[in-house]
Enzyme design. Structure first.
Site, PDB file in Angstrom:
ATOM      1  CG  ASP A  70      35.165  41.447  29.791  1.00  0.00           C
ATOM      2  OD1 ASP A  70      35.246  42.027  31.066  1.00  0.00           O
ATOM      3  OD2 ASP A  70      36.401  41.460  29.318  1.00  0.00           O
ATOM      4  CB  CYS A 110      40.247  39.664  30.476  1.00  0.00           C
ATOM      5  SG  CYS A 110      39.187  41.407  30.888  1.00  0.00           S
ATOM      6  CE  LYS A 158      37.915  40.465  26.266  1.00  0.00           C
ATOM      7  NZ  LYS A 158      37.947  41.449  27.202  1.00  0.00           N
ATOM      8  CG  HIS A 281      43.130  44.041  53.629  1.00  0.00           C
ATOM      9  ND1 HIS A 281      44.213  43.544  52.869  1.00  0.00           N
ATOM     10  CD2 HIS A 281      43.254  42.948  54.534  1.00  0.00           C
ATOM     11  CE1 HIS A 281      44.801  42.609  52.864  1.00  0.00           C
ATOM     12  NE2 HIS A 281      44.340  41.937  54.094  1.00  0.00           N
ATOM     13  CG  ASP A 343      35.702  38.009  31.893  1.00  0.00           C
ATOM     14  OD1 ASP A 343      34.677  38.865  32.227  1.00  0.00           O
ATOM     15  OD2 ASP A 343      36.378  38.709  31.213  1.00  0.00           O
ATOM     16  CG  HIS A 344      36.098  39.742  35.404  1.00  0.00           C
ATOM     17  ND1 HIS A 344      35.837  40.819  35.127  1.00  0.00           N
ATOM     18  CD2 HIS A 344      36.779  39.576  34.453  1.00  0.00           C
ATOM     19  CE1 HIS A 344      36.206  41.352  34.094  1.00  0.00           C
ATOM     20  NE2 HIS A 344      37.303  40.747  33.500  1.00  0.00           N
TER      21      HIS A 344
END
EC number: 3.1.6.1
Length: 564
Positions: A70, A110, A158, A281, A343-344
């Site tokens: 994760d 997630c 997980k 931004h 996941d990222h």
């Protein structure tokens, strides 16, 4: 026994076409005939054994192990990011297999990301809009199909791809992202050093599930008569909870021990460049504010946060190493395809943010390494790929027909040492990947299209929020938005994006979903509503003027009635 002088004994079918003439004298000798038959049988067996050394793909199916962690920044798995921290087992996989240089999450948070990985479908198709909404419990994943087709399957750790998880704060923050207020939803990012140089097992929960997976490999997998698919899900290097931040805690603490911190090369840590708050931004400013990152940070604070994060990545690498070592010790490694991903990523103070929920590289770029039988070694794959490609890849490895409705494409044509018949795969791989985000800490649905050179990011309906365009070949740190400079490129990429997803319609659908869910939640609380909403993770700001923020929500809800 009488026979023609020119009779022949044909070898068994499948043996090279050698004809063995038997002279009349030999034919009369039954003993010699038996010997020759024996020799032919031995020749046949030899050819069968030899061919088994490099069997056709349909003859044997490999074991498959997927280790998914994760918040791991994929740029740490190749140069120059890999100069920052020692990751011996990631490096082992690079030497023994292939590393993808441009692998992306399909949603940088997630549950939606994992829903995409386990379903093979883009987020707008799974409708996994936030950490509370994922796949239905009975959804058929790639592991379910592998089990159906003869694999022994095992999961540890997980998963987080089904609906109903994460804190109340997390879902309420996502539902109310269009409300006109600005509240800090996370604790200020911080570091925490624990233990001494002998303290190895910092994230004990992850080590425990890793131990279980290792035990299963050594005691059960080694005795299986069928191929197996093993999944290990880790929490690291996700930041740890910060108890002072309220209900169910935010996770803004980067925690490690001196043992892991020594794996980090401080001199290689890059201090990110920040835009001024006024130049950010508008969506970035909202994210930075809600993540409690708009205050002052010294360079030493930023360096420490990044160093502790890298140390947490080193601990993650060690758990990957436990799995690889167990496979090697049991002699299963040579029969097993090992995949490592996340996941990222983690921004670790890039763009004045920590955590994920962003399309910037630190958040959206994930590690993807593959090694095993038939996989090219020491290969760097430049093609853009994403986590939806895991599903068809798993089916391909298991020799299961790949479903045609998937968003992803099998990675095997990019990985195998020997080229395969393209008829076994779905046409050509597209030259883009899609990522989208609809959750908390971002006040507009976000869509990212990544091609070989460009990263195009657009928001909401494509009109109300200005888009971003980055030339990653010239600006890898994504510091200069060139959308105004290259309008034709923006138009071209937006056209491709709209051919994939009608994103204005999806954004509208998410807005409607958010209001429905919030109203249902509010009604379920009855008279407790005011107290509960005031004490979520944003409590430090909310309690300064509770009526102001409740009124802002009421105005937002009344807009819904006007639309109807």
């Amino acid at each position: 026994m009488r026979t023609s002088a020119h009779a022949h004994v044909r070898p068994p079918r499948g043996t090279p076409g050698v004809l063995v003439p038997l002279r009349s004298m030999a034919v009369r000798d039954a003993g010699l005939l038996a010997v020759l038959r024996g020799l032919l049988l031995l020749l046949l067996l030899f050819l069968l054994v030899a061919s088994a050394q490099s069997p056709p793909r349909h003859w044997s199916r490999p074991n498959v192990v997927l280790v998914a962690c994760d918040s791991f920044d994929g740029r740490l798995t190749f140069y120059p990011g890999n100069q920052t921290v020692d990751l011996p087992f990631v490096n082992f996989m690079r030497r023994r297999g292939s590393v993808f240089l441009n692998a992306y999450t399909n949603s940088p948070i997630c549950c939606p990301s994992r829903a995409a990985m386990w379903s093979g479908l883009f987020t707008h198709l799974t409708e996994s809009w936030n950490n509370f909404k994922g796949l239905d419990p009975g959804y058929v994943t790639w592991m379910d199909l592998m089990q159906k087709h003869g694999y022994y399957t095992k999961k540890y750790g997980k998963l987080d791809y089904t609906s109903g998880h994460h804190s109340v704060s997390n879902r309420v923050e996502a539902w109310t992202r269009d409300v006109e207020f600005l509240l800090r939803q996370e604790g200020r990012p911080r570091v925490n050093l624990t233990g001494d140089r002998r303290h190895v097992r910092v994230m004990e929960a992850d080590w425990q599930v890793t131990d279980k997976a290792v035990t299963w490999i050594k005691e059960e997998a080694v005795n299986l008569s069928q191929p197996f698919a093993l999944y290990l899900g880790l929490n690291l290097p996700h930041p740890y909870p910060s108890p002072y931040t309220g209900e169910n805690f935010g996770s803004s603490t980067f925690l490690t021990s001196p043992y892991w911190l020594e794996k980090v090369h401080y001199e290689a840590i890059k201090i990110p460049t920040w835009s001024s708050l006024s130049e950010m931004h508008p969506v970035d400013y909202y994210s930075s504010y809600t993540k409690n990152c708009t205050g002052e940070f010294t360079k030493q604070e930023v360096r420490s946060i990044r160093a502790f994060y890298y140390a947490m990545c080193a601990e993650t690498d060690a758990m990957l190493g436990e799995i690889i070592s167990a496979l090697r010790d049991t002699e299963l490694l040579k029969k097993t395809v090992v995949i490592f991903t996340s996941d990222h990523g983690e921004l670790a103070m890039e763009h004045r943010q920590f955590y994920k929920m962003s399309m910037y590289e630190g958040s959206s770029h994930v590690p993807l390494l593959v090694m095993g039988p038939g996989i090219k070694e020491q290969q760097q794959v430049p093609a853009v790929v994403s986590l939806v490609d895991i599903y068809p890849t798993m089916l391909d490895l298991a020799r299961i027909p790949v479903l045609q409705n998937l968003s992803g494409y099998s990675l095997l044509p990019l990985l195998l040492e020997k080229a395969e018949d393209e008829k076994t795969h779905r046409g050509p791989r597209p030259s883009w990947v899609l990522s989208e985000f609809h959750g908390c800490n971002v006040n507009a649905s976000t869509y990212m299209l990544r091609t070989d050179q460009w990263k195009y990011i657009t928001y909401s309906d494509g009109v109300s929020v200005p888009p971003q365009l980055f030339d990653l070949s010239a600006d890898p740190d994504e510091l200069t938005n060139v959308a105004i400079k290259f309008p034709e490129t923006v138009h071209s990429l937006d056209k491709i994006l709209r051919s994939i997803v009608n994103y204005p319609r999806i954004s509208s659908s998410v807005q409607s979903y958010n209001k429905r869910e919030f109203i249902s939640w509010k009604q379920s609380l009855g008279q407790n509503y005011s107290n509960v909403i005031a004490n979520l993770r944003w409590h430090q700001d909310w309690l300064k003027d509770p009526k102001k923020y409740e009124n802002a929500i009421d105005r937002w809800l009344s807009q819904r009635k006007q639309i109807q």
